[in-house]
Design an enzyme around this catalytic site. Structure first.
Site, PDB file in Angstrom:
ATOM      1  N   HIS A 540       0.917  -1.159  -0.051  1.00 16.09           N
ATOM      2  CA  HIS A 540      -0.051  -0.020   0.109  1.00 16.09           C
ATOM      3  C   HIS A 540       0.887   1.302   0.070  1.00 16.09           C
ATOM      4  O   HIS A 540       0.437   2.433   0.411  1.00 16.09           O
ATOM      5  CB  HIS A 540      -0.990  -0.130   1.065  1.00 16.09           C
ATOM      6  CG  HIS A 540      -2.021  -0.942   1.067  1.00 16.09           C
ATOM      7  ND1 HIS A 540      -2.697  -1.291   2.365  1.00 16.09           N
ATOM      8  CD2 HIS A 540      -2.421  -1.722   0.090  1.00 16.09           C
ATOM      9  CE1 HIS A 540      -3.547  -2.475   2.048  1.00 16.09           C
ATOM     10  NE2 HIS A 540      -3.298  -2.736   0.720  1.00 16.09           N
ATOM     11  N   HIS A 587      -7.131  -0.553   3.075  1.00 13.24           N
ATOM     12  CA  HIS A 587      -6.528  -0.758   1.706  1.00 13.24           C
ATOM     13  C   HIS A 587      -6.706   0.338   0.821  1.00 13.24           C
ATOM     14  O   HIS A 587      -7.626   1.107   0.866  1.00 13.24           O
ATOM     15  CB  HIS A 587      -7.156  -2.121   1.247  1.00 13.24           C
ATOM     16  CG  HIS A 587      -6.901  -3.355   1.939  1.00 13.24           C
ATOM     17  ND1 HIS A 587      -5.857  -4.380   1.608  1.00 13.24           N
ATOM     18  CD2 HIS A 587      -7.199  -3.925   3.255  1.00 13.24           C
ATOM     19  CE1 HIS A 587      -5.839  -5.243   2.467  1.00 13.24           C
ATOM     20  NE2 HIS A 587      -6.799  -5.045   3.382  1.00 13.24           N
TER      21      HIS A 587
HETATM   22  C1  LIG Z   1       0.120  -7.087  -4.936  1.00 14.71           C
HETATM   23  C2  LIG Z   1      -0.711  -5.901  -4.549  1.00 14.71           C
HETATM   24  C3  LIG Z   1      -1.837  -6.146  -3.740  1.00 14.71           C
HETATM   25  C4  LIG Z   1      -2.509  -5.308  -3.308  1.00 14.71           C
HETATM   26  N1  LIG Z   1      -3.498  -5.400  -2.659  1.00 14.71           N
HETATM   27  C5  LIG Z   1      -4.722  -4.500  -2.527  1.00 14.71           C
HETATM   28  C6  LIG Z   1      -5.787  -4.830  -2.047  1.00 14.71           C
HETATM   29  O1  LIG Z   1      -6.223  -5.813  -1.934  1.00 14.71           O
HETATM   30  N2  LIG Z   1      -6.790  -3.814  -1.832  1.00 14.71           N
HETATM   31  C7  LIG Z   1      -6.283  -2.584  -2.143  1.00 14.71           C
HETATM   32  O2  LIG Z   1      -7.219  -1.760  -1.950  1.00 14.71           O
HETATM   33  N3  LIG Z   1      -5.291  -2.312  -2.639  1.00 14.71           N
HETATM   34  C8  LIG Z   1      -4.186  -3.314  -2.785  1.00 14.71           C
HETATM   35  N4  LIG Z   1      -3.099  -2.943  -3.443  1.00 14.71           N
HETATM   36  C9  LIG Z   1      -2.670  -1.437  -3.612  1.00 14.71           C
HETATM   37  C10 LIG Z   1      -3.567  -0.908  -4.773  1.00 14.71           C
HETATM   38  O3  LIG Z   1      -3.491  -1.686  -5.637  1.00 14.71           O
HETATM   39  C11 LIG Z   1      -2.768   0.489  -5.167  1.00 14.71           C
HETATM   40  O4  LIG Z   1      -2.514   1.259  -3.918  1.00 14.71           O
HETATM   41  C12 LIG Z   1      -3.295   1.307  -6.143  1.00 14.71           C
HETATM   42  O5  LIG Z   1      -3.859   0.201  -7.077  1.00 14.71           O
HETATM   43  C13 LIG Z   1      -2.294   2.246  -6.836  1.00 14.71           C
HETATM   44  O6  LIG Z   1      -2.803   3.250  -7.591  1.00 14.71           O
HETATM   45  P1  LIG Z   1      -1.954   4.066  -8.403  1.00 14.71           P
HETATM   46  O7  LIG Z   1      -2.921   4.708  -9.532  1.00 14.71           O
HETATM   47  O8  LIG Z   1      -1.389   5.035  -7.428  1.00 14.71           O
HETATM   48  O9  LIG Z   1      -0.908   3.410  -9.324  1.00 14.71           O
HETATM   49  P2  LIG Z   1      -0.676   2.020 -10.220  1.00 14.71           P
HETATM   50  O10 LIG Z   1      -2.091   1.334 -10.330  1.00 14.71           O
HETATM   51  O11 LIG Z   1       0.247   1.090  -9.731  1.00 14.71           O
HETATM   52  O12 LIG Z   1      -0.567   2.726 -11.527  1.00 14.71           O
HETATM   53  C14 LIG Z   1       0.769   3.493 -11.954  1.00 14.71           C
HETATM   54  C15 LIG Z   1       0.967   3.137 -13.552  1.00 14.71           C
HETATM   55  O13 LIG Z   1       1.765   3.743 -13.974  1.00 14.71           O
HETATM   56  C16 LIG Z   1       2.734   2.978 -14.906  1.00 14.71           C
HETATM   57  N5  LIG Z   1       3.771   3.727 -14.958  1.00 14.71           N
HETATM   58  C17 LIG Z   1       5.015   3.771 -13.921  1.00 14.71           C
HETATM   59  N6  LIG Z   1       5.937   4.641 -14.320  1.00 14.71           N
HETATM   60  C18 LIG Z   1       5.614   4.890 -15.648  1.00 14.71           C
HETATM   61  C19 LIG Z   1       6.330   5.684 -16.572  1.00 14.71           C
HETATM   62  N7  LIG Z   1       7.425   6.110 -16.274  1.00 14.71           N
HETATM   63  N8  LIG Z   1       5.745   5.883 -17.767  1.00 14.71           N
HETATM   64  C20 LIG Z   1       4.780   5.340 -18.199  1.00 14.71           C
HETATM   65  N9  LIG Z   1       3.967   4.584 -17.062  1.00 14.71           N
HETATM   66  C21 LIG Z   1       4.434   4.298 -15.880  1.00 14.71           C
HETATM   67  C22 LIG Z   1       2.720   1.491 -14.064  1.00 14.71           C
HETATM   68  O14 LIG Z   1       3.049   0.475 -15.086  1.00 14.71           O
HETATM   69  C23 LIG Z   1       1.395   1.518 -13.643  1.00 14.71           C
HETATM   70  O15 LIG Z   1       0.294   0.876 -14.601  1.00 14.71           O
HETATM   71  C24 LIG Z   1      -2.197  -3.861  -3.906  1.00 14.71           C
HETATM   72  C25 LIG Z   1      -1.124  -3.652  -4.463  1.00 14.71           C
HETATM   73  C26 LIG Z   1      -0.303  -4.744  -5.047  1.00 14.71           C
HETATM   74  C27 LIG Z   1       0.847  -4.384  -5.726  1.00 14.71           C
END
Ligand SMILES: Cc1cc2nc3c(=O)[nH]c(=O)nc-3n(C[C@H](O)[C@H](O)[C@H](O)COP(=O)(O)OP(=O)(O)OC[C@H]3O[C@@H](n4cnc5c(N)ncnc54)[C@H](O)[C@@H]3O)c2cc1C
Length: 608
Positions: A540, A587
């Site tokens: 997280h 979460h």
């Molecule tokens: C294994 C795992 C289990 C989890 N379990 C839960 C759960 O059960 N419940 C829950 O609520 N949360 C859970 N989480 C946490 C939750 O999924 C995340 O907090 C949330 O999805 C993050 O969203 P975000 O948009 O910040 O980042 P992300 O969804 O990670 O999106 C970032 C995106 O940017 C892309 N990216 C990165 N750098 C670059 C770049 N330089 N150029 C182009 N693209 C790039 C990545 O490839 C990715 O697609 C979990 C996370 C993981 C990894």
């Protein structure tokens, strides 16, 4: 959480040819070089997919998404909920690790992140909880903006997800409160085919005398506290993630949305100045497919939005010259803007499994995890009609608990570390079966209950730093797990709460003993030692481009303002888990979705 053996190659193959509903490109050469975009979204993950769908609803907006990973449709295991634990350390994971964690016996901890369109929502464990109503009010106070209060953000919760029936069609009226849920594209449901362990846990909570273990009819209805039935981003037996929920359904008429996959944004460049305005206008994105490919620059007419996640977003800011001056100097990056909180304040929730043996012959998932033939049969059943054990995630019941106020004073903490009275410090996730989430080897026989303790209001905090200016190099990730005295006391309390709960009736008639070295831990110091040895990350990570109040700049005042604008520059916002003003005490994905829906509203509102 349960690490299954190697997946059959079949699961990694393309299932079917998909008729793309928006334009998807696999290489920058395929982009129309004469076309210009109003918005460039960097990162098509959880937040990025929401923004792509919402900003392109106005057909006047030309929107480009740049995503480092590939297509979600290429990986069957993403769709099958029970296979969620096989996704970290696979081709759809960035495969990050921390630096050695002093609080965890100098161990290096895996930090998975989704490397695929849809981001981490496609590889996570699907648990779907929004923070309590009071959490949002607390955040609104922290950033001094009432538009972050629950009253103001409730509409984004309703706009993001909807409750759907589990595939076994059982009556869920005792498990969730339908009226607390919305009408958005992300499907959320309770589990199907409830196992006896979870029935017993809920029965125990309903009988519990101690308030902290009380039953909560719906942990998404305002307060997270107590035991409840798990809600997960699953609908029709399959994972519902940001790309499948927000992007896949778009019709062919969404011709104003282009998505470039397999491509990374390296850094941002300022628009050459045409006036005396000294504020850098960061609307040029430099992209590349690998470190040897010549970079290409694309300019956004209106804005660039960083949604690259808690690792990607601070990395791009730093490589663009926005960050702590000392750090930029060390890396030899010319300073564009001193922003001391970039990469700082990193927090994550730890996870610690405690294992219990249960009465011989109890129906658990242990055999499914051990027996490859059984597992293949279950996968075949899922492929045939989306039923059977593969339709569920790992944890069917869950509790959120608070620790007593004495824990604050004994750790020298003046303020409650949580988001307020209705929010938790501790989470307990219940899994039927022996979860392969730790280094403790799974026993070859027997049935188990795993209770995972998680610290959801941590005070340990670290940072992300860099030792290279190569955009393809990996950063140094240091969450400083379990280094704060409060966290140490809270994890010990969480273990004691678990040990107390399993002794309550009727759960105590199913649980036959404690499994592993924790059985020998009698003192707080010994419990803490166990935690240091076996804790990992629940994944997280957040706060590395934290939101702070308008008008205040400098250390401690955040990287973005409440409208997600990067303070001190123009044309740039950050919208993802890195902007949380404080850790959500649940979460994180639902909070990311809510913040992204809110961001889209603010951006679209601004252009009216
Ligand atoms: C294994 C795992 C289990 C989890 N379990 C839960 C759960 O059960 N419940 C829950 O609520 N949360 C859970 N989480 C946490 C939750 O999924 C995340 O907090 C949330 O999805 C993050 O969203 P975000 O948009 O910040 O980042 P992300 O969804 O990670 O999106 C970032 C995106 O940017 C892309 N990216 C990165 N750098 C670059 C770049 N330089 N150029 C182009 N693209 C790039 C990545 O490839 C990715 O697609 C979990 C996370 C993981 C990894």
């Amino acid at each position: 959480m349960m690490q299954l053996q190697l997946l059959p190659a079949l699961l990694w193959t393309v299932l079917c040819h998909h008729a793309w509903s928006y334009h998807i490109f696999t290489s920058p050469d395929q982009l129309d070089s004469t076309k210009t975009y109003d918005y460039i979204i960097v990162g098509g993950g959880t937040a990025g997919s929401v923004l792509a769908a919402r900003l392109s609803e106005d057909e006047r907006n030309q929107v480009l998404v740049i995503e480092a990973g590939g297509r979600v449709e290429d990986v069957l295991a993403i769709r099958i909920p029970f296979l969620g634990p096989t996704l970290p350390r696979s081709q759809v994971d960035w495969n990050y690790t921390t630096i050695p964690q002093t609080g965890l016996g100098n161990r290096i901890i895996n930090i998975p992140r989704g490397f695929v369109l849809g981001g981490s929502s496609c590889i996570n464990q699907m648990v779907f909880h929004r923070p309590s109503n009071g959490s949002w009010d607390h955040w609104a106070d922290l950033v001094d903006d009432p538009s972050l209060s629950w009253e103001a953000v409730q509409k984004y919760w309703l706009r993001n997800s909807r409750l759907v029936d589990p595939v076994d069609g059982h009556d869920t009226s005792e498990e969730v409160i339908l009226s607390a849920h919305g009408f958005g594209p992300v499907n959320v449901s309770v589990y199907s085919y409830t196992k006896p362990i979870h029935k017993s846990i809920i029965e125990t909570s309903k009988k519990a005398v101690d308030e902290k273990f009380k039953f909560n009819h719906d942990q998404n209805a305002g307060s997270n506290l107590g035991w409840g039935w798990q809600q997960a981003a699953i609908g029709g037996g399959q994972r519902s993630c940001a790309s499948t929920a927000y992007l896949s359904p778009l019709t062919n008429t969404r011709s104003n949305l282009d998505i470039l996959i397999n491509t990374q944004a390296a850094k941002l460049l300022p628009i050459p100045k045409t006036s005396n305005n000294l504020t850098p206008d960061l609307r040029i994105v430099e992209i590349a497919q690998n470190s040897t490919a010549p970079p290409i620059c694309i300019t956004a007419r209106k804005e660039v939005i960083l949604s690259a996640g808690f690792i990607g977003s601070p990395k791009i800011l730093t490589l663009s010259g926005i960050g702590p001056e000392k750090e930029l100097k060390r890396l030899g990056i010319p300073l564009l803007l001193e922003s001391p909180d970039v990469g700082a304040n990193l927090q994550d929730h730890i996870l610690l499994p405690l294992y219990f043996t249960v009465v011989n012959g109890t129906d658990t998932n242990d055999e499914l995890s051990r027996n490859a033939t059984l597992r293949q049969e279950a996968i075949d059943q899922w492929i045939a009609n989306r039923t059977g054990p593969m339709v569920n995630g790992q944890s069917n019941t869950v509790a959120y608990l608070r620790v007593g106020d004495d824990h604050f004073s004994s750790a020298g903490v003046k303020e409650d570390p949580s988001n307020g009275a209705g929010s938790a410090h501790i989470e307990i996730l219940a899994l039927d079966g022996f979860s392969r989430v730790s280094t403790i080897p799974a026993p070859p026989t027997g049935q188990f209950l795993t209770l995972i303790a998680s610290l959801v209001a941590p005070l340990s905090s670290g940072n992300i730093t860099f030792n290279s200016t190569d955009p393809f190099a990996y950063p140094l990730i240091n969450p400083n797990f379990l280094t704060h005295k409060f966290d140490q006391a809270a994890i010990v309390q969480a273990m004691k709460d678990i040990l107390e709960f399993v002794q309550l009736s009727p759960l105590n008639s199913l649980v036959t003993g404690i499994y592993g070295s924790i059985a020998d831990a009698k003192t707080d110091a010994e419990l803490l030692e166990y935690a240091r040895e076996y804790s990992g990350s629940i994944n997280h990570g957040s706060r590395t481009a934290r939101m702070g109040p308008y008008g205040k700049k400098g250390k401690g005042w955040g990287v973005v303002d409440p409208s997600y604008r990067v303070k001190g520059v123009k044309g740039l916002r950050v919208v993802d888990a890195s902007v949380f003003p404080q850790m959500p005490n649940v979460h994180t994905q639902a909070s990311v979705y809510i913040l992204a829906e809110r961001a889209a509203d603010i951006i679209l509102g601004g252009q009216k």
